[in-house]
Design an enzyme around this catalytic site. Structure first.
Site, PDB file in Angstrom:
ATOM      1  N   ARG A  63       0.759  -1.253   0.198  1.00 42.27           N
ATOM      2  CA  ARG A  63      -0.129  -0.047   0.203  1.00 42.27           C
ATOM      3  C   ARG A  63       0.921   1.126  -0.057  1.00 42.27           C
ATOM      4  O   ARG A  63       0.368   2.317  -0.361  1.00 42.27           O
ATOM      5  CB  ARG A  63      -1.041  -0.093   1.224  1.00 42.27           C
ATOM      6  N   TYR A 116     -17.112  15.116 -16.292  1.00 45.50           N
ATOM      7  CA  TYR A 116     -17.482  13.858 -16.219  1.00 45.50           C
ATOM      8  C   TYR A 116     -18.603  13.633 -14.908  1.00 45.50           C
ATOM      9  O   TYR A 116     -18.517  14.522 -13.975  1.00 45.50           O
ATOM     10  CB  TYR A 116     -16.124  13.263 -15.561  1.00 45.50           C
ATOM     11  N   ASP A 181      -8.687  17.914 -15.838  1.00 46.54           N
ATOM     12  CA  ASP A 181      -9.003  16.673 -16.268  1.00 46.54           C
ATOM     13  C   ASP A 181      -8.722  16.277 -17.916  1.00 46.54           C
ATOM     14  O   ASP A 181      -9.481  17.072 -18.724  1.00 46.54           O
ATOM     15  CB  ASP A 181     -10.059  16.128 -15.883  1.00 46.54           C
ATOM     16  N   LYS A 206      -9.062   4.976 -19.689  1.00 45.77           N
ATOM     17  CA  LYS A 206      -9.489   5.350 -21.155  1.00 45.77           C
ATOM     18  C   LYS A 206      -8.401   5.155 -22.146  1.00 45.77           C
ATOM     19  O   LYS A 206      -7.805   4.081 -22.143  1.00 45.77           O
ATOM     20  CB  LYS A 206     -10.071   6.666 -21.201  1.00 45.77           C
TER      21      LYS A 206
HETATM   22  C1  LIG Z   1     -13.921   8.044 -17.072  1.00 44.16           C
HETATM   23  C2  LIG Z   1     -13.672   9.492 -16.424  1.00 44.16           C
HETATM   24  C3  LIG Z   1     -13.339   9.521 -15.155  1.00 44.16           C
HETATM   25  C4  LIG Z   1     -13.579   8.685 -14.083  1.00 44.16           C
HETATM   26  O1  LIG Z   1     -12.375   7.817 -14.085  1.00 44.16           O
HETATM   27  P1  LIG Z   1     -12.881   6.109 -13.561  1.00 44.16           P
HETATM   28  O2  LIG Z   1     -11.065   5.436 -14.075  1.00 44.16           O
HETATM   29  O3  LIG Z   1     -13.528   5.804 -14.368  1.00 44.16           O
HETATM   30  O4  LIG Z   1     -12.781   6.319 -12.140  1.00 44.16           O
HETATM   31  C5  LIG Z   1     -12.909  11.094 -15.004  1.00 44.16           C
HETATM   32  N1  LIG Z   1     -12.913  12.075 -15.881  1.00 44.16           N
HETATM   33  C6  LIG Z   1     -13.136  11.560 -17.240  1.00 44.16           C
HETATM   34  C7  LIG Z   1     -13.110  12.641 -18.131  1.00 44.16           C
HETATM   35  C8  LIG Z   1     -13.615  10.356 -17.587  1.00 44.16           C
HETATM   36  O5  LIG Z   1     -13.862  10.265 -18.947  1.00 44.16           O
END
Ligand SMILES: *Cc1c(COP(=O)(O)O)cnc(C)c1O
Length: 404
Positions: A63, A116, A181, A206
């Site tokens: 961890r 998101y 983000d 992604k």
């Molecule tokens: C999918 C996504 C998230 C969240 O990520 P996870 O890996 O699903 O927890 C945050 N921001 C954007 C733009 C996303 O497409």
């Protein structure tokens, strides 16, 4: 279109010691605990990690640190031009860690919608010890308070692909750190730190993972901020599994190629979608009046491969469209080798207040398409089948109207 520097980095980052180690693939360390043969050295290493630093000797416990995770962090930091990167179990775990670290300094967060759906919901949920002001981009400066610890933005934004000028937001934020983000852009198309952002966040689930088999999140930032994030990670336990880190590193060499080819496909499809009679509106960076200040070219190297299109006929037409598809997978997530399509009002942005959702342009007929690496013609054939099905539903709806 991407720099050769990035192409070279994508292949070699995080692998500089392979020759010295005598390996050609990344070592995968699945240990949950690590031997501490020298107790005093163990204490010193523990203290270093509790302060958010690297281990000095034994990694003590999984961890606290894992070498496979540290390797992919190093690679992604290089791709973003960051001092450091901290990896988490998911994008949402990364977001949560940033918000918890923020809560230690100033508890107020300024956020710009749309973003998101999960992030939006987390910010609003009251689960975390923070206060949030949602504002329009031009209201960021006036929303800053003495206790504001973070400005949180997303560009391109999910799901409308709205673009924000990172440098302009950074200027409005003054001394308050800005987090971007940048999941939709990847470091191939956009490097927010170069425009003054303090932190870049990715849902590595992604594009960075890219093959639909990893859930992960990363934050790239200065070493000082990374230490705070590692402290949060040690205590709250949102660590990335080493196998996920291994897969993430395995996908990085092809990241520039994947992003480039998907973007090429998306550009070709966008033209066809925009002129289809069933589409009332196309959201795609650079399409129509979506980029009045020329961010594409200045901030982004291209529009990317995500788009959203609004169908005539609302939810019923959208559902008929999705049911008729045979190649494109109806699924949330994005940035995979295969094309994925989903209905934001029914899935990813379901938890938003419907009025707020509509106001952000997330209408009932809106579908979000993540264009993959299939051929443009195969994708277009599938989309045409969707349009035909949606058209029938819309025509029945119109017929009812006439009979009434
Ligand atoms: C999918 C996504 C998230 C969240 O990520 P996870 O890996 O699903 O927890 C945050 N921001 C954007 C733009 C996303 O497409």
């Amino acid at each position: 279109m991407y720099d050769t520097d990035l192409a070279t980095l994508a292949v070699h980052a995080g692998r500089h010691d392979f020759t010295q180690l005598g390996v050609h693939a990344a070592p995968l360390d699945l240990s949950s605990t690590y031997p501490v043969p020298d107790p005093e050295a163990g204490t010193a290493s523990y203290d270093a990690m509790a302060a958010g630093g690297a281990p000095v000797g034994s990694a003590i416990y999984a961890r606290l640190h894992n070498p496979t995770v540290a390797r992919v962090e190093q690679a992604i930091a290089e791709l973003e031009g960051a001092e450091a990167c901290v990896a988490f179990a998911s994008g949402m775990a990364a977001t949560t860690a940033v918000l918890l670290a923020t809560a230690m300094d100033g508890a107020h967060v300024v956020a710009v919608r749309p973003m998101y759906g999960g992030t939006d919901h987390l910010l609003e949920s009251g689960m975390l010890p923070i206060q949030v002001s949602f504002v329009a981009p031009h209201e960021v400066a006036s929303a800053i308070r003495p206790d504001t610890g973070l400005v949180f933005i997303e560009t391109p934004a999910n799901p409308t692909l709205a673009l924000l000028d990172i440098a302009a937001i950074v200027e409005s934020a003054g001394t308050v750190p800005v987090l971007v983000d940048s999941t939709f852009a990847t470091p191939v198309l956009q490097q927010p730190l170069r425009h003054g952002a303090a932190m870049v966040l990715h849902s590595a689930t992604k594009f960075l993972g890219g093959h639909g088999d990893v859930v992960a999140g990363v934050v790239c930032t200065s070493e000082a901020r990374a230490r705070r994030l590692r402290q949060v990670r040690v205590l709250t336990g949102g660590i990335l599994h080493p196998l996920a880190a291994f897969l993430l590193l395995r996908g990085l060499p092809t990241l520039p190629l994947r992003v480039e080819q998907a973007q090429r496909n998306a550009v070709a499809l966008a033209e066809r979608l925009a002129s289809h009679a069933m589409v009332s509106r196309l959201h795609f960076p650079g399409h129509g009046d979506s980029d009045p200040t020329g961010l594409i070219g200045r901030q982004m190297r291209g529009p990317g491969s995500l788009m959203a299109f609004e169908l005539h006929g609302g939810t019923e037409a959208a559902n008929a469209f999705l049911r008729a598809l045979r190649l494109i997978t109806p699924a949330v997530s994005l940035g995979s080798t295969d094309s994925l399509i989903q209905h934001p009002a029914g899935l990813t942005h379901r938890l938003m207040d419907p009025a707020v959702r509509e106001a952000q342009g997330i209408t009932d007929g809106l579908l979000r398409l993540s264009v993959g690496l299939e051929s443009v013609d195969a994708l277009w054939q599938d989309l045409l089948a969707g349009f035909a099905a949606a058209e029938q539903v819309a025509a029945v709806g119109a017929g009812n109207d006439v009979r009434r």
